[in-house]
Motif scaffolding. Structure first.
Motif, PDB file in Angstrom:
ATOM      1  N   SER C  48       0.598  -1.358  -0.117  1.00 56.48           N
ATOM      2  CA  SER C  48      -0.060   0.001   0.198  1.00 56.48           C
ATOM      3  C   SER C  48       1.069   1.392   0.223  1.00 56.48           C
ATOM      4  O   SER C  48       0.396   3.082  -0.933  1.00 56.48           O
ATOM      5  N   ASP C 179      -5.890  -0.553  -4.648  1.00 51.67           N
ATOM      6  CA  ASP C 179      -5.813  -1.625  -3.561  1.00 51.67           C
ATOM      7  C   ASP C 179      -6.235  -2.480  -3.098  1.00 51.67           C
ATOM      8  O   ASP C 179      -7.530  -1.934  -2.185  1.00 51.67           O
ATOM      9  N   GLU C 180      -5.463  -3.893  -3.319  1.00 52.36           N
ATOM     10  CA  GLU C 180      -7.144  -4.867  -2.518  1.00 52.36           C
ATOM     11  C   GLU C 180      -8.412  -4.242  -3.364  1.00 52.36           C
ATOM     12  O   GLU C 180      -9.547  -4.454  -2.325  1.00 52.36           O
TER      13      GLU C 180
HETATM   14 MG   LIG Z   1      -2.497  -2.545   2.529  1.00 49.18          MG
END
Ligand SMILES: [Mg+2]
Ligand SMILES: Nc1ncnc2c1ncn2[C@@H]1O[C@H](COP(=O)(O)OP(=O)(O)OP(=O)(O)O)[C@@H](O)[C@H]1O
Ligand SMILES: Nc1ncnc2c1ncn2[C@@H]1O[C@H](COP(=O)(O)OP(=O)(O)O)[C@@H](O)[C@H]1O
Ligand code: SF4
Ligand code: SF4
Ligand SMILES: [Mg+2]
Lengths: 319, 308, 339
Positions: C48, C179-180
């Motif tokens: 991240s 991000d995810e």
């Molecule tokens: Mg993360």
């Protein structure tokens, strides 16, 4: 007779939406399931389909609105608080929320024995050490607080706490969803090993079909508060009969090359449990839906392989 | 189980390194963080000095706060050109030593503060935890009590109580303690509600814990830090409330003395001998400020759970 | 031709109480137009933070350094706030794991999206609304006109994620960082969202950085994979190279941890990686994976391991021979222990 029998269990909640009061949310809408001693039964389904609600019913933390849940032939509500705890224990999804931040590892694990008044402080600590060894927690962690543990270690503590009283049944609600794959595999290995060595009966709730396929003997697929298909894991995975089960299987993304992205034939969205669709609850999303599906609720039928669908994908092979 | 180490290598390999160093408990971590917090030092030291001075009053001044010396009334403090070291803070209109009054007054002010917080803390915690834990009708009832309490002006209640029961120290403590639990209820109720939703409370039920055990072992330990923070701030509020009520003639009465009473009795001298109000006033402001800063520091140190 | 995004030797240092955290250590990453690059690794490996750094959104007190950090050949290092704002949201867009935190709960969805669009484009309110409705329809939001008047909490997780993707697409970005994006979603919705991202990319040629810890998602969508561990890139290459034959013991360990229906036998022990992701506090003096590696030998402890290039596009940060596949030793050991 099965160890755990769920007969027509429902669970409704009164919800108030602003000024309009008294709307009924049907979280579990009539479930019939039997769990045999020593088996691992998995319950899968999308978020909001009622898996955790069912888990709370099985734990006796909530009463079903109608229907019954029996353990060893006796309604679960008829067991006393402590008696019930000796039979059934939970393991929850979020290891960051399932441990009291102010209690040490040893304190948390010993709590079931304390509640029951088993032994003295010394013998309890010995039992704690023994179970910590069994779940792969180093003994020096006994005095640690949850904030000092990793997610995997916390989940081991939760498992140790559940197992120290040697229950017969373990209800695991998404035991690995909050963990990294490398840690998930350790917890799955641990559960498989404990299942064998403690002769546990496990109800494994998960939305991860790969996890389910890896551990469970039998699978029950839930959709909007009902079981729509159930059967032996291999059979259900190899040949899903319910259109919804097939979409779920399709949606798995295995770590294998060249498979690309799955093509789902699922329309629309998961329905609201405040207003379940008529007939088969899956009909607004089902490509096979016909008129019968909009009107009549399909019954869960079959012997070993159960499916609730008017037009199942393949006729059950009658034995 | 022989295969443990092989399958669960995770714990085996990490056990080697940190085993030597025992892990700090959350309490130790909080203490360490406190030691680094300037607000904690300032608030703690000032409050500590006041408490010690109040306890050690007889050692710090030779005078008795009740002894009047009409020959030496309204003596000026040392920093005034007319002052002398005989009465470092001067004397009041009855010739009592002002330092002695201040020190013994601190005893009353602090006693009232701590005693009321004890009472309101008990009421607030019981009501707040009950409302948060059981919810539903209990919550509605507590909410009703809270609403009623918030509509009651403290001064009016004190006035009625004094009119009916007569003025006394225990009554003052009961009135303030019986009224200042509103914020404590709100805070403990919210904290308890959040905890009840956490899975460890469900897990405690599932291992067969009784309700008292859940309240004592799972809920209370997790709301103590919030309680300490709010309780500290309420201490300041209670001390101020005592001064207010006394100033209005509803609280402390001679022969007892308190800072509120000193300010009240000096009202008429305000223009010509401002120090008679400034001395107890400054002490009051300093104490309240210190307690509030301490409360804020405790909040910084205690509330973000386990952040090492 | 210059790549869409070029990162060379990106490092991030964050001063903390007990020293200097080094959550990103000399990371290289290149994204071409129309390409999907996946960043994988366990949580805490720096995925991240790497993606936030590309957006200039690293924590306030972090110190960022890089040999090169360029977008469309234009350096992003040392941009001031105004120039960043012209890039963020417009040319580089971000999709977060939890769309609930990305939207303001107090404003209607339509107003929030229009606000973003009108920040970057001189369009009227009506035009903005029209464009947003068209986009929402495009990403498969049913009854888009009605959604505009709803608040974020009134939408399901899947719908919120679709609307976040629509928001990211509003200004026709050249690069999307996700991000995810599907970690919080059900498998069925995950499949739909990934399909949507793939379609969008096909149509617009946007570059995509996909941060995930799900190797299944990588296999389904990514062209190239960057495996991060302890703030470093430990292996990278095309998806076929890396997933087809992982060479770093960490990558191999991750792959072996995953149960695969039909391939892993039921109840058979899964592989695992012992130990934990370390806190990235000290400078490295050895291989960062040393403590958890089943193949470690003396040389690994001597010095930090450099990134080497192998055949094709593969790069590897490990002293083991780059051309021989890793043999999984572990499940065998575990299996015998069980028996
Ligand atoms: Mg993360
Ligand atoms: N105490 C409650 N009051 C009102 N509604 C509830 C309550 N508990 C659950 N529900 C509702 O019942 C339905 C089923 O919830 P449940 O938590 O059992 O889902 P789940 O299958 O476990 O989902 P997930 O996979 O997200 O955990 C949901 O619509 C939920 O909002
Ligand atoms: N704002 C921050 N301040 C200090 N440390 C941070 C901050 N954000 C992340 N970290 C640390 O940096 C490391 C990498 O974090 P992150 O990039 O979020 O990991 P990932 O996305 O791979 O899970 C972790 O050790 C994390 O604790
Ligand atoms: S009953 Fe009809 S709508 Fe329901 S799953 Fe079967 S075919 Fe589809
Ligand atoms: S360099 Fe050595 S320790 Fe590091 S990953 Fe390779 S074999 Fe393992
Ligand atoms: Mg759930």
């Amino acid at each position: 007779m099965s160890l755990l029998e769920i007969t027509g269990a429902t669970r409704h909640y009164q919800v108030s939406a602003g000024l309009r009061r008294g709307r009924v949310l049907q979280a579990v809408r009539g479930i019939d399931l039997a769990v045999e001693e020593g088996e691992i039964l998995a319950i899968v389904g999308e978020s909001g389909c009622g898996k955790s609600t069912l888990a709370r019913l099985l734990l006796g933390i909530e009463e079903p609105s109608s229907g019954s849940i029996t353990v060893g032939g006796r309604p679960i509500g008829a067991y006393g608080r402590v008696e019930r705890a000796r039979l059934i224990q939970p393991i929850f999804q979020d290891p960051y929320s399932s441990l009291n931040p102010r209690m040490t590892v040893a304190g948390a694990i010993a709590a079931p024995l304390e509640v029951r008044g088993v032994g003295n402080g010394r013998s309890r600590l010995a039992a704690v050490h023994e179970i910590m060894d069994a779940v792969g927690l180093a003994r020096y962690l006994a005095g640690a607080y949850p904030s000092q543990l990793s997610g995997g270690q916390r989940q081991r503590v939760a498992i140790a706490r559940a197992l120290i009283g040697e229950p017969k049944i373990l209800i695991c609600d998404e035991p690995t969803s909050a963990l990294d794959v490398s840690v998930q595999s350790q917890i799955l290995n641990l559960l498989a090993r404990l299942h064998r060595s403690f002769r546990l009966t496990i109800v494994l709730i998960s939305h991860n079909l790969a996890v389910v396929g890896h551990l469970a003997d039998r699978v029950a697929v839930m959709y909007l508060g009902k079981v729509v298909e159930a059967g032996p894991t291999e059979a259900v995975f190899a040949e899903p009969r319910h259109p919804y089960t097939r979409e779920l299987m399709q949606a798995i993304l295995p770590p294998e090359l060249g498979r690309g992205l799955p093509e789902l034939r699922l329309k629309g969205e998961f329905p609201s449990p405040l207003a379940p669709p008529t007939g088969c609850a899956f009909h607004p999303r089902c490509i096979r839906a016909g008129d019968a599906c909009r009107e009549a609720v399909p019954e869960l039928a079959g012997s070993e392989r159960l499916v609730a669908c008017h037009y199942p994908l393949r006729e059950p092979v009658h034995a | 189980m022989a295969d443990t180490s092989l399958i669960d290598g995770a714990s085996a390999s990490i056990s080697a390194a940190p085993a030597a160093k025992p892990m700090p408990t959350p309490g130790q971590i909080a203490l360490r963080r406190m030691a680094r917090h300037p607000g904690f030092w300032f608030g703690g030291i000032v409050l500590g000095v006041f408490v010690l001075a109040a306890i050690a009053a007889p050692l710090l001044t030779p005078y008795d706060p009740g002894t009047q010396d009409l020959a030496r009334r309204l003596a000026a403090p040392v920093w005034n050109s007319a002052g002398s070291w005989q009465h470092p803070l001067g004397t009041d209109h009855l010739g009592r030593d002002y330092l002695a009054l201040l020190l013994y007054g601190a005893r009353i002010s602090l006693f009232v503060g701590f005693a009321t917080v004890l009472i309101s803390g008990l009421i607030g915690t019981v009501l707040g935890v009950a409302a948060g834990y059981w919810g539903g009708r209990v919550d509605l009832f507590v909410n009703f009590l809270l609403t009623v309490r918030l509509t009651l002006p403290v001064v009016l209640v004190a006035l009625v109580a004094v009119a009916v029961l007569g003025q006394s120290l225990p009554l003052l403590v009961l009135v303030i303690g019986g009224l200042l639990w509103d914020r404590l209820v709100i805070v403990t109720r919210t904290a308890t509600q959040q905890l009840v939703g956490r899975e460890f409370v469900t897990a405690a039920r599932a291992i067969g814990s009784s309700t008292p055990r859940i309240l004592m072992r799972e809920i209370l330990p997790n709301i103590t830090s919030a309680l300490i923070v709010v309780g500290t701030l309420e201490l300041a509020r209670a001390i101020l409330m005592e001064a207010t009520l006394t100033f209005l003639g509803l609280g402390i009465q001679p022969p007892l003395t308190s800072w509120g009473l000193m300010i009240s009795e000096a009202k008429s001298q305000f223009l010509f001998r401002p120090w008679l109000i400034a001395i107890p006033g400054t002490a009051l402001i300093l104490l309240i400020l210190a307690i509030n800063i301490l409360g804020d520091a405790l909040r910084d140190v205690l509330s973000p759970e386990g952040r090492a | 031709m210059t790549p869409l995004l070029e990162i060379r030797s990106l490092s991030l240092e964050i001063p903390v109480n007990d020293g200097l955290l080094r959550p990103i250590r000399s990371v290289d990453l290149t994204v071409e137009r129309g390409e999907t690059v996946a960043i994988v690794g366990e949580s805490g490996c720096g995925k991240s933070l790497t993606s936030l750094a590309v957006m200039g959104l690293q924590p306030q007190n972090a110190r960022l350094s890089a040999e090169r950090l360029a977008f469309q050949g234009e350096s992003l290092l040392g941009l001031d706030r105004r120039r960043w704002q012209a890039i963020r949201g417009k040319r580089i867009a971000m999709i977060f794991q939890d769309p609930m935190t990305a939207f303001d709960p107090c404003y209607r969805m339509g107003d929030q999206m229009a606000e973003i669009l009108r920040q970057h484009r001189p369009v009227s309110r009506a035009e903005a609304r029209e464009r947003i409705v068209a986009l929402l329809r495009r990403v498969g939001v049913p009854a888009p006109e009605d959604r505009l008047d709803q608040f974020p909490h009134q939408l399901s997780g899947g719908l919120r994620q679709r609307m976040m993707i629509a928001t990211a697409l509003l200004c026709e970005p050249e690069l999307i960082i996700a991000d995810e994006p599907t970690t919080a979603l059900d498998v069925t919705i995950q499949a739909q969202i990934l399909r949507l991202l793939a379609d969008v990319q096909q149509e617009t040629g946007v570059g995509l950085i996909l941060v995930t810890h799900d190797i299944g998602v990588v296999a389904g969508l990514a062209d190239r994979v960057v495996v991060m561990y302890g703030g470093e890139v430990v292996e990278s290459g095309t998806t076929d190279e890396v997933l087809g034959s992982p060479r770093h013991p960490y990558t191999a360990g991750l792959m072996r941890s995953i149960p695969v229906p039909g391939r892993t036998r039921r109840g058979q022990p899964l592989g695992h990686i012992p130990g934990l992701v370390p806190r990235p506090i000290a400078p490295l003096t050895a291989c960062g994976f040393l403590d958890r590696c089943e193949f470690r030998h003396e040389a690994c402890a001597a010095a930090p391991v450099p990134l080497r290039s192998g055949a094709g596009e593969r790069q590897l940060r490990c002293l083991l021979p780059i051309e021989t596949p890793r043999q999984p030793a572990e499940p065998l050991v575990a299996a015998t222990a069980i028996a």
